[in-house]
Design a protein around this motif. Structure first.
Motif, PDB file in Angstrom:
ATOM      1  N   UNK A 303       0.829  -1.197   0.000  1.00 15.62           N
ATOM      2  CA  UNK A 303       0.000   0.000   0.000  1.00 15.62           C
ATOM      3  C   UNK A 303       0.870   1.256   0.000  1.00 15.62           C
ATOM      4  N   UNK A 304       1.909   1.248   0.817  1.00 16.33           N
ATOM      5  CA  UNK A 304       2.816   2.404   0.885  1.00 16.33           C
ATOM      6  C   UNK A 304       3.401   2.715  -0.482  1.00 16.33           C
ATOM      7  N   UNK A 305       3.939   1.701  -1.142  1.00 12.50           N
ATOM      8  CA  UNK A 305       4.633   1.940  -2.410  1.00 12.50           C
ATOM      9  C   UNK A 305       3.673   2.314  -3.530  1.00 12.50           C
ATOM     10  N   UNK A 306       2.587   1.550  -3.680  1.00  8.56           N
ATOM     11  CA  UNK A 306       1.680   1.831  -4.797  1.00  8.56           C
ATOM     12  C   UNK A 306       0.942   3.152  -4.601  1.00  8.56           C
ATOM     13  N   UNK A 307       0.591   3.466  -3.362  1.00  9.90           N
ATOM     14  CA  UNK A 307      -0.081   4.737  -3.101  1.00  9.90           C
ATOM     15  C   UNK A 307       0.883   5.899  -3.355  1.00  9.90           C
ATOM     16  N   UNK A 308       2.136   5.743  -2.913  1.00 10.15           N
ATOM     17  CA  UNK A 308       3.132   6.792  -3.161  1.00 10.15           C
ATOM     18  C   UNK A 308       3.353   6.999  -4.654  1.00 10.15           C
ATOM     19  N   UNK A 309       3.410   5.903  -5.409  1.00 15.00           N
ATOM     20  CA  UNK A 309       3.635   6.017  -6.852  1.00 15.00           C
ATOM     21  C   UNK A 309       2.540   6.846  -7.508  1.00 15.00           C
ATOM     22  N   UNK A 310       1.286   6.594  -7.118  1.00 18.20           N
ATOM     23  CA  UNK A 310       0.186   7.354  -7.712  1.00 18.20           C
ATOM     24  C   UNK A 310       0.176   8.791  -7.196  1.00 18.20           C
ATOM     25  N   UNK A 311       0.513   8.956  -5.924  1.00 13.62           N
ATOM     26  CA  UNK A 311       0.511  10.305  -5.338  1.00 13.62           C
ATOM     27  C   UNK A 311       1.535  11.199  -6.034  1.00 13.62           C
ATOM     28  N   UNK A 312       2.651  10.631  -6.419  1.00 18.66           N
ATOM     29  CA  UNK A 312       3.704  11.410  -7.085  1.00 18.66           C
ATOM     30  C   UNK A 312       3.280  11.862  -8.483  1.00 18.66           C
ATOM     31  N   UNK A 313       2.251  11.240  -9.028  1.00 13.25           N
ATOM     32  CA  UNK A 313       1.779  11.616 -10.361  1.00 13.25           C
ATOM     33  C   UNK A 313       0.807  12.796 -10.323  1.00 13.25           C
ATOM     34  N   UNK A 314       0.540  13.306  -9.126  1.00 11.97           N
ATOM     35  CA  UNK A 314      -0.389  14.411  -9.006  1.00 11.97           C
ATOM     36  C   UNK A 314       0.286  15.707  -8.610  1.00 11.97           C
ATOM     37  N   UNK A 315      -0.534  16.747  -8.477  1.00 14.28           N
ATOM     38  CA  UNK A 315      -0.082  18.059  -8.014  1.00 14.28           C
ATOM     39  C   UNK A 315      -0.787  18.386  -6.714  1.00 14.28           C
ATOM     40  N   UNK A 316      -0.054  19.014  -5.783  1.00 11.20           N
ATOM     41  CA  UNK A 316      -0.691  19.413  -4.535  1.00 11.20           C
ATOM     42  C   UNK A 316      -1.432  20.736  -4.722  1.00 11.20           C
ATOM     43  N   UNK A 317      -1.959  21.266  -3.639  1.00 17.72           N
ATOM     44  CA  UNK A 317      -2.791  22.464  -3.733  1.00 17.72           C
ATOM     45  C   UNK A 317      -1.977  23.698  -4.115  1.00 17.72           C
ATOM     46  N   UNK A 318      -0.650  23.609  -3.997  1.00 18.16           N
ATOM     47  CA  UNK A 318       0.231  24.713  -4.370  1.00 18.16           C
ATOM     48  C   UNK A 318       0.762  24.573  -5.783  1.00 18.16           C
ATOM     49  N   UNK A 319       0.287  23.543  -6.496  1.00 20.36           N
ATOM     50  CA  UNK A 319       0.742  23.334  -7.858  1.00 20.36           C
ATOM     51  C   UNK A 319       2.074  22.616  -7.958  1.00 20.36           C
ATOM     52  N   UNK A 320       2.546  22.036  -6.836  1.00 17.70           N
ATOM     53  CA  UNK A 320       3.825  21.330  -6.837  1.00 17.70           C
ATOM     54  C   UNK A 320       3.600  19.824  -7.003  1.00 17.70           C
ATOM     55  N   UNK A 321       4.546  19.138  -7.636  1.00 21.03           N
ATOM     56  CA  UNK A 321       4.406  17.687  -7.795  1.00 21.03           C
ATOM     57  C   UNK A 321       4.276  16.999  -6.441  1.00 21.03           C
ATOM     58  N   UNK A 322       3.437  15.977  -6.385  1.00 23.40           N
ATOM     59  CA  UNK A 322       3.262  15.233  -5.140  1.00 23.40           C
ATOM     60  C   UNK A 322       4.516  14.462  -4.775  1.00 23.40           C
ATOM     61  N   UNK A 537      -8.560  22.374 -36.550  1.00 17.58           N
ATOM     62  CA  UNK A 537      -9.016  22.386 -35.153  1.00 17.58           C
ATOM     63  C   UNK A 537      -7.822  22.190 -34.221  1.00 17.58           C
ATOM     64  N   UNK A 538      -7.886  22.815 -33.037  1.00 20.19           N
ATOM     65  CA  UNK A 538      -6.799  22.773 -32.062  1.00 20.19           C
ATOM     66  C   UNK A 538      -7.189  21.886 -30.867  1.00 20.19           C
ATOM     67  N   UNK A 539      -6.192  21.237 -30.303  1.00 22.72           N
ATOM     68  CA  UNK A 539      -6.367  20.419 -29.098  1.00 22.72           C
ATOM     69  C   UNK A 539      -5.169  20.699 -28.193  1.00 22.72           C
ATOM     70  N   UNK A 540      -5.434  21.218 -27.004  1.00 22.19           N
ATOM     71  CA  UNK A 540      -4.359  21.713 -26.145  1.00 22.19           C
ATOM     72  C   UNK A 540      -4.153  20.811 -24.921  1.00 22.19           C
ATOM     73  N   UNK A 541      -2.880  20.611 -24.569  1.00 23.24           N
ATOM     74  CA  UNK A 541      -2.479  19.889 -23.352  1.00 23.24           C
ATOM     75  C   UNK A 541      -1.601  20.846 -22.551  1.00 23.24           C
ATOM     76  N   UNK A 542      -2.016  21.144 -21.324  1.00 19.81           N
ATOM     77  CA  UNK A 542      -1.313  22.151 -20.531  1.00 19.81           C
ATOM     78  C   UNK A 542      -0.877  21.574 -19.187  1.00 19.81           C
ATOM     79  N   UNK A 543       0.139  22.157 -18.566  1.00 22.83           N
ATOM     80  CA  UNK A 543       0.478  21.786 -17.187  1.00 22.83           C
ATOM     81  C   UNK A 543      -0.683  22.131 -16.263  1.00 22.83           C
ATOM     82  N   UNK A 544      -0.968  21.266 -15.260  1.00 19.84           N
ATOM     83  CA  UNK A 544      -2.045  21.516 -14.329  1.00 19.84           C
ATOM     84  C   UNK A 544      -1.694  22.602 -13.334  1.00 19.84           C
ATOM     85  N   UNK A 545      -2.719  23.087 -12.649  1.00 21.22           N
ATOM     86  CA  UNK A 545      -2.507  24.148 -11.660  1.00 21.22           C
ATOM     87  C   UNK A 545      -2.614  23.637 -10.230  1.00 21.22           C
ATOM     88  N   UNK A 546      -3.272  22.476 -10.024  1.00 21.98           N
ATOM     89  CA  UNK A 546      -3.437  21.922  -8.684  1.00 21.98           C
ATOM     90  C   UNK A 546      -4.613  22.482  -7.933  1.00 21.98           C
TER      91      UNK A 546
END
Length: 652
Positions: A303-322, A537-546
């Motif tokens: 649980x520790x490892x798999x949860x950490x792996x997914x958490x690192x793929x997100x952004x926190x509330x400050x827009x920083x990588x998890x 037509x345009x399709x945009x991919x942008x960095x997230x803001x968190x």
């Protein structure tokens, strides 16, 4: 007259011996291990008086112990099995009760933790919901700690029980050796042996057999040799062998058994400690307790490892990588205290792939050339290559091994990746804003598009975290109607997987053919386009803001039911259910075996008592018989005295 007096006297003495023996049987009827005794009589040599041989009376040839060695060994066999099964059942029932208890088991804490994630997802901007998620995580880790502490208490109790059993075994062995010496000294005449001492010795051996399964062999002069396991001696004639306890060479928290020789303990393998209470404790520790603690740790580490792996793929509330949500799990490394003093072997073992963990323990040995890791469950060996590593870790069964230092030939270490994992599990963050609920990318389509193509929100995988893959600027894709292609991708290969699962790789810099409903992937980023796009037509991919985003939180919540454990075949909950089921089955099996052994012991005891036990009704009959014999012999003596007096009067 003299002959008649002698005959009467011998009859009196034989009857008196019979009465004494019968009384002895009656007095000891309730004494454990007592075997009834019987008087064996014989006639004395007759005298030839010319007219024929005239009898001279009787004598007691032997006071015999009624004993059947074959039946007694059968009873010893089932008694040691019963002691082993009952000890095992008593211990493993405690684990079964803990795991199945809804108030202290792991299931409620797991459910509470993922409910906390779902609540946070419903209000990702709320500091209260984020803090509640952290609180649920703390509750989960506390539950792991509580369960691990209970298992550790059982481990400590097992250590104490093993120590007490060894002490008791040594006392029994000394007593048997002392009785051997006494019996040998009193058994100069093979037909006249101390029956009561034999019973005492057999009873002590019976008690010893309940501690560990023993093998008894006959020695010289009515002495017995006692051994266990594959022939390890406990008593040899008049000498006893001292067993001792100590701590494992690689784990100071684990008690081991061996022969005590001066200041050194010659450790015996657990495989020879079978039967009886000691065998039951060893079976419980190896097959129940160790596996339960390893499996609980497996869930914690996975649980520790798999949860950490997914958490690192997100952004926190400050827009920083998890970062890490839970602290990394370090495998236990125990260096053998017999390793060479010159050895500087240093092993760093960290869990890096929770799904690849096996829950097994390992031995690492160095033969002078190769450093080899052996999995204990099946003996599979893996050579650490290259060695020396030079700072390049090797991942084996989900554990990263970073080995430095210089080992010596014969060096050994014990590696336990999950055994202490439940006690190590801890939340790594305390600030709710650090929870990475948001996805690191967002997708959008300009309102000026003329077509009807729709773009999915987009997701990332572990490759997104590799150097050069993380988005630092928007990616703007453009559709060309004439060529039915998309352009604008970074200079990397792009993979398009259609709805049938067929993947096509487009080399870097080449236009990508558009297929409605296909999944488009590059640099760890994936999204889906479906429908009919318009020209340019345009399709945009942008960095997230968190901010205000819960897409990574949804992925975190999905881990509750996702098969991330045991090579992708089980979820956290099903892995725990497997542990509960395994321990439950072993407990039920032990209960059945215990009931069967109770019946077997009762039957064997009944057979043994029918041969060696004291039957008070029978002894009462013997008492009357010997009393009548005594009275009859006394009458013979009285008659002889009367005749003698008559002769004397005639002579006067």
């Amino acid at each position: 007259m003299t002959a008649l007096f002698g005959i009467a006297k011998s009859g009196l003495m034989a009857a008196q011996t019979g009465l004494t023996t019968t009384g002895h049987n009656i007095a000891n009827a309730a004494v454990p291990g007592y075997s009834r005794q019987t008087v064996i009589q014989g006639t004395t040599p007759p005298v030839n008086l010319g007219v024929g041989f005239i009898g001279t009376g009787t004598e007691v040839a032997q006071v015999k112990r009624v004993y059947d060695d074959f039946v007694n060994k059968q009873l010893l066999g089932v008694q040691t099995q019963q002691a082993s099964v009952d000890t095992y059942l008593k211990q493993i029932s405690q684990i079964d009760n803990m795991l199945a208890d809804a108030t202290v088991g792991l299931s409620p804490a797991l459910q509470g933790f993922f409910k906390g994630i779902q609540d946070a997802n419903s209000a990702p901007a709320s500091s209260a919901s984020r803090q509640a998620m952290l609180s649920a995580a703390e509750t989960l880790t506390a539950r792991f700690h509580t369960m691990n502490d209970r298992l550790q208490d059982l481990q400590n109790g097992t250590n104490s029980a093993i120590t007490a059993n060894v002490s008791e075994l040594n006392a029994f062995a000394r007593r048997v050796a002392d009785l051997n010496n006494q019996i040998a000294g009193l058994s100069i005449d093979p037909s006249r042996i101390p029956n009561d001492l034999l019973d005492q010795r057999d009873q002590i051996i019976s008690e010893m057999n309940k501690v560990i399964k023993v093998t008894v062999t006959q020695a010289d002069n009515h002495m017995l040799n006692v051994s266990f396991g594959s022939g390890q001696p406990l008593v040899v004639g008049g000498n006893s062998m001292a067993l001792g306890v100590g701590t494992s060479d690689t784990d100071p928290s684990r008690v081991v058994v061996g022969y005590q020789t001066q200041n050194k303990l010659a450790v015996l393998p657990d495989s020879v400690l079978v039967g009886g209470q000691l065998g039951g404790l060893m079976q419980f520790r190896n097959e129940g307790l160790d596996k339960a603690q390893n499996q609980l740790g497996l869930i914690a580490a996975g649980l520790t490892d798999t949860f950490n792996d997914q958490h690192k793929l997100g952004l926190d509330q400050n827009g920083q990588p998890g970062g890490n949500f839970f602290k990394d799990i370090q495998a236990y490394v125990g260096y053998d205290r017999d390793n060479a003093d010159a050895s500087t072997l240093d092993i760093q073992a960290t869990v890096v792939d929770g799904g690849a963990l096996t829950g097994a323990d390992y031995d690492m040995t160095f033969d002078g050339t190769n450093l080899v890791l052996t999995r204990r469950t099946d003996g599979q060996q893996t050579t650490i290559t290259p060695f020396p590593q030079g700072g390049v870790p090797q991942v084996i069964d989900g554990v990263s091994f970073n080995i430095t230092g210089v080992p010596m030939a014969g060096d050994r270490a014990e590696i336990r990746p999950t055994y202490f994992a439940a006690s190590q599990m801890a939340v790594a963050i305390s600030d709710g804003t650090k929870i990475a609920l948001a996805a690191p990318i967002s997708t959008s389509t300009p309102s000026t598009n003329t077509g009807k193509a729709k773009m999915s929100p987009g997701e990332v995988d572990a490759n997104y975290l590799l150097p050069g893959n993380t988005l630092v600027a928007p990616v703007n894709l453009t559709y060309d109607l004439a060529s039915n292609t998309l352009s604008g991708f970074p200079a990397v290969d792009v993979t398009v997987t259609d709805e049938a699962g067929v993947a096509t790789v487009f080399p870097a810099g080449t236009p990508v053919t558009y297929t409605s409903g296909a999944k488009i992937s590059f640099s760890g980023i994936s999204f889906t386009l479906s429908g009919t796009p318009g020209d340019l037509d345009k399709f945009d991919i942008k960095p997230g803001s968190g901010v205000g985003d819960n897409r990574n939180g949804v992925a975190l919540a999905a881990l509750q039911t996702k098969n991330t454990m045991l090579g992708g075949t089980a979820s956290y909950q099903s892995t725990y259910a497997g542990l509960v089921n395994t321990i439950g089955n072993r407990t039920r099996e032990a209960e059945i075996n215990s009931a069967a052994m109770e019946t077997a012991v009762a039957q064997a005891t009944e057979v043994q008592q029918s041969i060696s036990g004291v039957n008070l009704d029978e002894e009462a009959a013997n008492l009357i018989r010997y009393q009548q014999a005594y009275q009859a012999s006394a009458k013979v003596m009285a008659t002889a005295a009367t005749l003698f007096d008559t002769l004397l009067s005639l002579g006067g």
